[in-house]
Design an enzyme around this catalytic site. Structure first.
Site, PDB file in Angstrom:
ATOM      1  N   ARG A   1      67.591 -21.409  -7.926  1.00 11.94           N
ATOM      2  CA  ARG A   1      66.199 -22.487  -7.215  1.00 11.94           C
ATOM      3  C   ARG A   1      66.051 -23.459  -7.900  1.00 11.94           C
ATOM      4  O   ARG A   1      66.103 -23.184  -8.963  1.00 11.94           O
ATOM      5  CB  ARG A   1      65.045 -22.260  -6.579  1.00 11.94           C
TER       6      ARG A   1
ATOM      7  N   ASP B   1      74.513 -24.320  -9.507  1.00  7.20           N
ATOM      8  CA  ASP B   1      74.435 -24.864  -7.449  1.00  7.20           C
ATOM      9  C   ASP B   1      73.264 -25.311  -7.512  1.00  7.20           C
ATOM     10  O   ASP B   1      73.540 -25.804  -6.429  1.00  7.20           O
ATOM     11  CB  ASP B   1      74.945 -23.311  -7.403  1.00  7.20           C
TER      12      ASP B   1
ATOM     13  N   GLU C   1      67.391 -32.286  -6.069  1.00  5.37           N
ATOM     14  CA  GLU C   1      68.482 -32.345  -5.100  1.00  5.37           C
ATOM     15  C   GLU C   1      68.744 -32.383  -3.261  1.00  5.37           C
ATOM     16  O   GLU C   1      69.483 -32.890  -3.289  1.00  5.37           O
ATOM     17  CB  GLU C   1      70.049 -30.854  -5.019  1.00  5.37           C
TER      18      GLU C   1
ATOM     19  N   HIS D   1      74.862 -27.156  -4.260  1.00  9.09           N
ATOM     20  CA  HIS D   1      74.492 -26.800  -3.581  1.00  9.09           C
ATOM     21  C   HIS D   1      75.567 -25.426  -2.187  1.00  9.09           C
ATOM     22  O   HIS D   1      75.080 -25.347  -1.476  1.00  9.09           O
ATOM     23  CB  HIS D   1      72.873 -26.450  -3.146  1.00  9.09           C
TER      24      HIS D   1
END
Length: 331
Positions: free
Chosen positions: A234, A258, A263, A296
């Protein structure tokens, strides 16, 4: 029985159609996410399947309940963006998909670490410019390192197996101890102990109010010099400004991210050019050869996407039929 599924991507559509045909249940696929502008599409349906990219605000949930839909099934793990008070007030039953493919995320995390350790981004750049020299970009070996795994749920445990397969020493911290790992003596008692011992820190914790920006200036100060940081979990776990400072100072040798704290609205979007990306801190990180930023995608495999869609639909069907389901989330 009728189910509406919000935020359905093209790669999810075949799995939705397969499930709908196999079950003989009508499922309306909507490309838009669930929000105030789309919530009225749920009128006349018995349940809703949704995907976490926007907050499920009190306003949205109140309207969804007013439309007669209180069976809500998420196609993802996290529920931190669901307004808990609105869930309770409206009598929602909420499910998630706690494990769509732990191996997918674990495999990607270790792959990114190996790219960092073997300096492949640097060699890719050098080779593209006709430079086939080795020095000075000498690599490190994972088998000689200690990896600190933060959180030992399904994904954390899957990652640990891979790290151990490379011959690395693995230590872990979790508030809740897994009995099998406890027997192996893998756990440390505090995060400070993990920081002090780990050459690599691999984050696999959910986002909560208690651990928001847990990887901050204070945490970095307790880590080894030249530590490697991996975050496939996260974005909210890492203070981005603190990470940039730690990279600039050399405290952090490199990072694989990631996820990113800002985001939403950026990842899974085509801006047409690098310069058009509307986040200077993210671009700062993306420009660095010792930082790997991915949008992600650790979860993004055929197996995981199929499981996310079909497990969520199974959960929703169970809620509609019985008021119970395999993966009910308690608020």
């Amino acid at each position: 029985m009728k189910i509406i599924a919000y935020g359905i991507r093209d790669d999810e559509q075949p799995y939705l159609e397969q499930w709908s045909k196999d079950q003989g249940i009508e499922v309306k696929a909507v490309k838009e996410l669930l929000d105030d502008s789309t919530v009225d599409l749920a009128k006349g349906y018995d349940g809703a399947v949704v995907y976490q990219q926007k907050p499920y605000t009190a306003s949205v949930l109140d309207k969804l309940a007013a439309n007669g839909v209180t069976n809500l099934s998420l196609r993802n793990v996290g529920v931190d963006n669901v307004d808990a008070d609105a869930v309770k007030r409206n009598g929602f039953k909420v499910t998630n998909v706690p494990a769509y493919s732990p191996e997918a995320i674990a495999e990607f995390t270790v792959t990114e670490l190996m790219r960092l350790l073997r300096r492949t981004p640097t060699f890719d750049r050098k080779q593209a410019n006709g430079d086939l020299r080795w020095a000075p970009d000498i690599a490190d070996e994972l088998n000689s390192m200690t990896v600190g795994v933060v959180a030992t749920g399904r994904i954390g445990r899957a990652a640990m197996k891979i790290y151990q397969g490379f011959g690395a020493k693995v230590i872990a911290y979790d508030v809740f101890h897994n009995p099998e790992l406890e027997k192996q003596g893998i756990y440390v008692d505090t995060m400070d102990e993990l920081y002090a011992q780990a050459d690599v820190i691999s984050l696999h914790a959910p986002a909560t109010k208690d651990n928001e920006k847990m990887i901050n200036d204070d945490a970095f100060s307790k880590m080894k010099d030249g530590v490697w940081l991996l975050n496939p979990a996260r974005g909210a776990l890492v203070d981005t400004d603190a990470l940039i400072r730690a990279l600039d100072s050399g405290k952090v040798a490199g990072a694989a991210l990631d996820v990113y704290e800002d985001e939403v609205g950026i990842f899974n979007t085509d801006f047409g050019s690098f310069d058009a990306i509307p986040d200077e801190r993210l671009k700062n990180l993306m420009k660095r050869e010792n930082v790997l930023v991915s949008p992600h995608i650790a979860f993004y495999t055929k197996t995981a996407v199929k499981n996310m869609v079909q497990y969520a639909l199974n959960n929703n069907k169970q809620l509609i039929e019985t008021g119970k389901a395999d993966n009910v989330v308690k608020f």
